[in-house]
Structures are given as C-alpha cells and as structure tokens.
Motif scaffolding. Structure first.
Motif, mmCIF file in Angstrom:
data_model
loop_
_atom_site.group_PDB
_atom_site.id
_atom_site.type_symbol
_atom_site.label_atom_id
_atom_site.label_comp_id
_atom_site.label_asym_id
_atom_site.label_seq_id
_atom_site.Cartn_x
_atom_site.Cartn_y
_atom_site.Cartn_z
ATOM 1 N N ARG A 132 0.828 -1.217 0.000
ATOM 2 C CA ARG A 132 0.000 0.000 0.000
ATOM 3 C C ARG A 132 0.862 1.268 0.000
ATOM 4 O O ARG A 132 0.499 2.273 -0.605
ATOM 5 N N ASP A 133 1.995 1.196 0.685
ATOM 6 C CA ASP A 133 2.894 2.355 0.741
ATOM 7 C C ASP A 133 3.760 2.481 -0.507
ATOM 8 O O ASP A 133 4.569 3.404 -0.604
ATOM 9 N N GLY A 134 3.618 1.529 -1.443
ATOM 10 C CA GLY A 134 4.366 1.598 -2.700
ATOM 11 C C GLY A 134 5.835 1.269 -2.546
ATOM 12 O O GLY A 134 6.683 1.908 -3.162
ATOM 13 N N ILE A 135 6.139 0.248 -1.751
ATOM 14 C CA ILE A 135 7.542 -0.108 -1.503
ATOM 15 C C ILE A 135 8.284 -0.402 -2.802
ATOM 16 O O ILE A 135 7.741 -1.004 -3.726
ATOM 17 N N ASP A 136 9.496 0.065 -2.860
ATOM 18 C CA ASP A 136 10.393 -0.209 -3.980
ATOM 19 C C ASP A 136 11.625 -0.884 -3.383
ATOM 20 O O ASP A 136 12.497 -0.218 -2.823
ATOM 21 N N PHE A 137 11.674 -2.214 -3.461
ATOM 22 C CA PHE A 137 12.763 -2.950 -2.841
ATOM 23 C C PHE A 137 14.131 -2.519 -3.359
ATOM 24 O O PHE A 137 15.093 -2.457 -2.609
ATOM 25 N N ALA A 138 14.196 -2.208 -4.632
ATOM 26 C CA ALA A 138 15.486 -1.816 -5.207
ATOM 27 C C ALA A 138 15.992 -0.492 -4.631
ATOM 28 O O ALA A 138 17.186 -0.223 -4.664
ATOM 29 N N ALA A 139 15.098 0.307 -4.069
ATOM 30 C CA ALA A 139 15.498 1.599 -3.502
ATOM 31 C C ALA A 139 15.832 1.501 -2.014
ATOM 32 O O ALA A 139 16.327 2.469 -1.439
ATOM 33 N N LEU A 140 15.582 0.346 -1.390
ATOM 34 C CA LEU A 140 15.868 0.200 0.038
ATOM 35 C C LEU A 140 17.361 0.316 0.298
ATOM 36 O O LEU A 140 18.178 -0.157 -0.479
ATOM 37 N N GLU A 144 21.757 -8.323 -5.362
ATOM 38 C CA GLU A 144 21.077 -8.824 -6.555
ATOM 39 C C GLU A 144 19.621 -9.104 -6.228
ATOM 40 O O GLU A 144 19.300 -9.637 -5.168
ATOM 41 N N LEU A 145 18.704 -8.764 -7.155
ATOM 42 C CA LEU A 145 17.274 -9.015 -7.003
ATOM 43 C C LEU A 145 16.757 -9.754 -8.222
ATOM 44 O O LEU A 145 17.102 -9.414 -9.349
ATOM 45 N N SER A 146 15.912 -10.756 -8.004
ATOM 46 C CA SER A 146 15.221 -11.446 -9.083
ATOM 47 C C SER A 146 13.743 -11.416 -8.735
ATOM 48 O O SER A 146 13.324 -11.972 -7.728
ATOM 49 N N GLU A 147 12.941 -10.735 -9.538
ATOM 50 C CA GLU A 147 11.564 -10.419 -9.187
ATOM 51 C C GLU A 147 10.558 -11.114 -10.081
ATOM 52 O O GLU A 147 10.783 -11.333 -11.254
ATOM 53 N N ALA A 191 5.954 -11.107 -10.334
ATOM 54 C CA ALA A 191 4.791 -10.426 -9.770
ATOM 55 C C ALA A 191 3.507 -11.096 -10.221
ATOM 56 O O ALA A 191 3.449 -11.741 -11.263
ATOM 57 N N GLU A 192 2.493 -10.917 -9.383
ATOM 58 C CA GLU A 192 1.147 -11.344 -9.724
ATOM 59 C C GLU A 192 0.220 -10.222 -9.294
ATOM 60 O O GLU A 192 0.616 -9.319 -8.563
ATOM 61 N N VAL A 193 -1.032 -10.275 -9.739
ATOM 62 C CA VAL A 193 -1.978 -9.220 -9.407
ATOM 63 C C VAL A 193 -2.126 -9.112 -7.891
ATOM 64 O O VAL A 193 -2.337 -10.108 -7.204
ATOM 65 N N GLY A 194 -1.978 -7.914 -7.357
ATOM 66 C CA GLY A 194 -2.186 -7.660 -5.941
ATOM 67 C C GLY A 194 -1.038 -8.072 -5.040
ATOM 68 O O GLY A 194 -1.160 -8.051 -3.830
ATOM 69 N N GLY A 195 0.075 -8.462 -5.590
ATOM 70 C CA GLY A 195 1.176 -8.887 -4.740
ATOM 71 C C GLY A 195 2.510 -8.638 -5.392
ATOM 72 O O GLY A 195 2.606 -8.282 -6.549
ATOM 73 N N MET A 196 3.533 -8.859 -4.603
ATOM 74 C CA MET A 196 4.894 -8.693 -5.116
ATOM 75 C C MET A 196 5.767 -9.757 -4.473
ATOM 76 O O MET A 196 5.757 -9.922 -3.265
ATOM 77 N N VAL A 197 6.471 -10.503 -5.297
ATOM 78 C CA VAL A 197 7.350 -11.549 -4.798
ATOM 79 C C VAL A 197 8.720 -11.364 -5.430
ATOM 80 O O VAL A 197 8.845 -11.207 -6.639
ATOM 81 N N LEU A 198 9.743 -11.368 -4.594
ATOM 82 C CA LEU A 198 11.105 -11.408 -5.085
ATOM 83 C C LEU A 198 11.550 -12.856 -4.943
ATOM 84 O O LEU A 198 11.570 -13.396 -3.839
ATOM 85 N N GLU A 199 11.863 -13.503 -6.036
ATOM 86 C CA GLU A 199 12.192 -14.928 -6.029
ATOM 87 C C GLU A 199 13.528 -15.210 -5.354
ATOM 88 O O GLU A 199 13.636 -16.072 -4.512
ATOM 89 N N GLN A 200 14.555 -14.523 -5.772
ATOM 90 C CA GLN A 200 15.898 -14.704 -5.230
ATOM 91 C C GLN A 200 16.481 -13.333 -4.935
ATOM 92 O O GLN A 200 16.423 -12.445 -5.775
ATOM 93 N N VAL A 201 17.026 -13.192 -3.751
ATOM 94 C CA VAL A 201 17.601 -11.927 -3.340
ATOM 95 C C VAL A 201 18.943 -12.204 -2.683
ATOM 96 O O VAL A 201 19.066 -13.115 -1.871
ATOM 97 N N SER A 202 19.921 -11.425 -3.016
ATOM 98 C CA SER A 202 21.225 -11.527 -2.375
ATOM 99 C C SER A 202 21.510 -10.176 -1.736
ATOM 100 O O SER A 202 21.389 -9.139 -2.385
ATOM 101 N N ILE A 203 21.852 -10.197 -0.440
ATOM 102 C CA ILE A 203 22.158 -8.963 0.263
ATOM 103 C C ILE A 203 23.481 -9.097 1.003
ATOM 104 O O ILE A 203 23.933 -10.200 1.303
ATOM 105 N N VAL A 204 24.086 -7.971 1.281
ATOM 106 C CA VAL A 204 25.310 -7.906 2.069
ATOM 107 C C VAL A 204 24.981 -7.103 3.316
ATOM 108 O O VAL A 204 24.360 -6.040 3.225
ATOM 109 N N ALA A 205 25.373 -7.620 4.484
ATOM 110 C CA ALA A 205 25.106 -6.945 5.745
ATOM 111 C C ALA A 205 26.396 -6.398 6.342
ATOM 112 O O ALA A 205 27.452 -7.010 6.217
#
Length: 128
Positions: A70-78, A101-104, A106-120
C-alpha cells in the motif's frame, strides 16, 4: 518448555523498525579474509591477523507485507535495512543491509522477489 517451529513469519526484512517483507528461506554465508604475518628468517608465518567479517545472505521467496505494498515499496530503492531471523532460542539480526542482486516476479495484488542476495554490515545474536 515448548519450542516453536520457525515459519516464514519469523524471517523478515525491517526498515526503521517496521516489517516490510517476510522471507520463506535464507542461506547465510560469512567470510573473513585473514592474513599471515611473516617474519624475516622464518620459513612459516609467525601469526595470523583476523580480518573483517563479511555477511552475504541469499533469500528465497520474499513477500512484501500488505502495508508495504500500500505504501508503494520499492525494494530496489531500500538502503540500510535489517534482516531479522527469529529462532526458538534466539534472534539473529543483520544490520545495515544493502542489495547485491534481485530477481523479481509479480502477480496481481502482490509482489514476490524470487531470489535476493544482500550484504550486511553487522550481525548480532540476542537470546529470547
């Protein structure tokens, strides 16, 4: 004491203390580059110096929360978010995370990122 079996609700991304996505599974890889200290006249190193730890996390099936959608999250901008992993006896928190790395998909009404790689940047464990 009854121990709870962890579910995807126990693994989530957090931004400023707010849960923005749940994660189905994760894989954490910690690496450290240490170096040998050599001394003149010695055939073998005399010591090793501990290097900084690097935390790479591979996440599978990351689902945005309803509020985040609802807030319009943009994972790539996090930037500078946290990954929280609640286990039966402790919580593991990775701070100051950045996307690698992000692999995205989508379906109607939702958002799924299939594979995500992050560094902490940091990791901590807190007992329950």
């Amino acid at each position: 004491m009854i121990r709870k079996i962890p579910t995807s609700a126990d693994i989530y991304l957090e931004v400023d203390g707010v849960k923005v996505a749940v994660v189905q599974s994760y894989r954490a890889v910690t690496t450290r580059k240490s170096r040998a200290v050599e001394a003149f006249g010695q055939e073998e190193p005399v010591a090793t110096v501990r290097g900084a730890s690097r935390y790479v996390l591979e996440l599978s099936r990351l689902y945005a929360t309803d509020d985040a959608i609802r807030d319009g999250i943009d994972f790539a901008a996090l930037d500078g978010f946290s990954l929280v992993i609640n286990k039966p006896d402790r919580s593991i928190i990775y701070y100051d995370c950045q996307w690698q790395e992000l692999s995205e998909s989508a379906e109607v009404g939702g958002m799924v990122l299939e594979q995500v790689s992050i560094v902490a940047g940091h990791r901590t464990e807190l007992p329950h």
